[in-house]
Design an enzyme around this catalytic site. Structure first.
Site, PDB file in Angstrom:
ATOM      1  N   SER A  25       0.813  -1.216   0.000  1.00 29.97           N
ATOM      2  CA  SER A  25       0.000   0.000   0.000  1.00 29.97           C
ATOM      3  C   SER A  25       0.845   1.265   0.000  1.00 29.97           C
ATOM      4  CB  SER A  25      -0.947  -0.007   1.197  1.00 29.97           C
ATOM      5  OG  SER A  25      -0.228   0.015   2.424  1.00 29.97           O
ATOM      6  N   ASP A  26       1.818   1.345   0.893  1.00 27.33           N
ATOM      7  CA  ASP A  26       2.605   2.584   0.957  1.00 27.33           C
ATOM      8  C   ASP A  26       3.583   2.701  -0.204  1.00 27.33           C
ATOM      9  OD1 ASP A  26       4.198   0.547   1.912  1.00 27.33           O
ATOM     10  OD2 ASP A  26       4.835   1.595   3.732  1.00 27.33           O
ATOM     11  N   CYS A  27       4.101   1.586  -0.685  1.00 27.49           N
ATOM     12  CA  CYS A  27       5.028   1.627  -1.825  1.00 27.49           C
ATOM     13  C   CYS A  27       4.293   2.031  -3.102  1.00 27.49           C
ATOM     14  CB  CYS A  27       5.698   0.271  -2.013  1.00 27.49           C
ATOM     15  SG  CYS A  27       6.681  -0.242  -0.599  1.00 27.49           S
ATOM     16  N   GLU A  51       3.663   5.835  -2.695  1.00 22.82           N
ATOM     17  CA  GLU A  51       4.838   6.678  -2.940  1.00 22.82           C
ATOM     18  C   GLU A  51       5.258   6.608  -4.401  1.00 22.82           C
ATOM     19  OE1 GLU A  51       5.455   8.691  -0.738  1.00 22.82           O
ATOM     20  OE2 GLU A  51       4.690   7.749   1.083  1.00 22.82           O
ATOM     21  N   GLU A  91       1.188   4.902   9.119  1.00 18.65           N
ATOM     22  CA  GLU A  91       2.078   5.264   8.002  1.00 18.65           C
ATOM     23  C   GLU A  91       1.480   4.862   6.662  1.00 18.65           C
ATOM     24  OE1 GLU A  91       4.707   4.547   4.814  1.00 18.65           O
ATOM     25  OE2 GLU A  91       4.192   2.865   6.118  1.00 18.65           O
TER      26      GLU A  91
END
Length: 279
Positions: A151-153, A156, A255
């Site tokens: 999800s965060d990768c 970004e 995060e």
């Protein structure tokens, strides 16, 4: 039988890298057993070729790292930092190479990756059978070959791509690409052809990245890492790890949730009409 079939599917979806070094080794040993110890078997050879993705030599000997790198993660943050500092157009070659890197690193989104054995596992029947989330359109922590979106990768990676898309350098390079009739094979290893133009990332690919993010949201409103929260707390009693806790199911994290929300905000600014209600 199903456990081994599941391992085979994981190997093919990750080009024998697997999600990390632990199941990489377990899968390789299992294949070794299943093939009767045949070191020349295709599956064993493929596994052994990918073992070096995790190995490195330190001053005190051989080490095995916890992932096959952090290439896409690091690149995404670097691009965002350069954008905030208004430096991307000052270094056009760097900017075009970064765009091309993210273009070919987006999971199962290029002709090459869609021609690999991994792509067939995007079909609903395989995702349900092997408990895999949607992969196409996401970005990884490390490499496209690794094949696991996070999800965060993904967030970004999407934010970095949107930053690049706002630059004069990328806009001009994409215009040049639209004026040409070049095919993918006309571009060099970093995705730039002799005229300096680059391969585009279509709106559809952007939409698929957003779809990955929207489908990652948990019932509690937050976002986890690799998949939705789909289990119970008592699963932790089965945790075989000696060093990691709370790993048997995926939990929502601040995060990851922050990364997704900021990515969706950035996306909505450039694509205000796409899935407006969902976002």
């Amino acid at each position: 039988e199903f456990c081994f079939e599941y391992m085979v599917a994981e190997d093919l979806q990750t080009n024998f890298i697997d999600i990390g070094p632990v199941n990489k080794v377990l899968n390789m040993i299992s294949h070794f057993h299943a093939t009767g110890g045949d070191l020349k078997h295709e599956k064993i050879v493929n596994h052994m070729m990918r073992a070096q993705d995790y190995l490195w030599i330190a001053e005190d000997g051989m080490k095995m790292q916890g992932y096959n790198g952090s290439q896409c993660w690091d690149t995404s943050f670097c691009i965002q930092a350069l954008y905030e500092a208004q430096l991307l157009d000052e270094f056009p070659e760097l900017t075009k190479k970064a765009w091309s890197y993210l273009e070919r690193t987006q999971i199962l989104s290029t002709k090459v990756s869609q021609g690999s054995p991994a792509y067939k596992y995007e079909a609903n029947e395989y995702r349900l059978k092997y408990y895999r989330h949607i992969s196409e359109g996401g970005w990884p922590f490390s490499t496209s070959a690794h094949g696991w979106p996070i999800s965060d990768c993904t967030s970004e990676g999407l934010k970095a791509t949107l930053c690049l898309l706002k630059t004069k350098t990328i806009q001009e390079a994409l215009k040049d690409a639209n004026d040409e009739t070049s095919e993918e094979e006309d571009y060099d290893d970093v995705g730039v052809n002799d005229a300096g133009s680059i391969l585009p990332i279509s709106n559809e690919r952007m939409y698929k990245a957003v779809n990955v993010l929207l489908t990652y949201q948990n019932e509690d409103g937050g976002w986890a890492t690799y998949e939705n929260n789909r289990g119970w707390g008592w699963y932790e009693q089965l945790n075989p790890s000696e060093v990691f806790g709370d790993i048997m199911i995926d939990y929502s994290y601040v995060e990851c949730s922050m990364a997704v929300l900021t990515a969706l905000v950035d996306f909505a600014e450039l694509y205000p009409d796409h899935r407006r209600e969902d976002i």
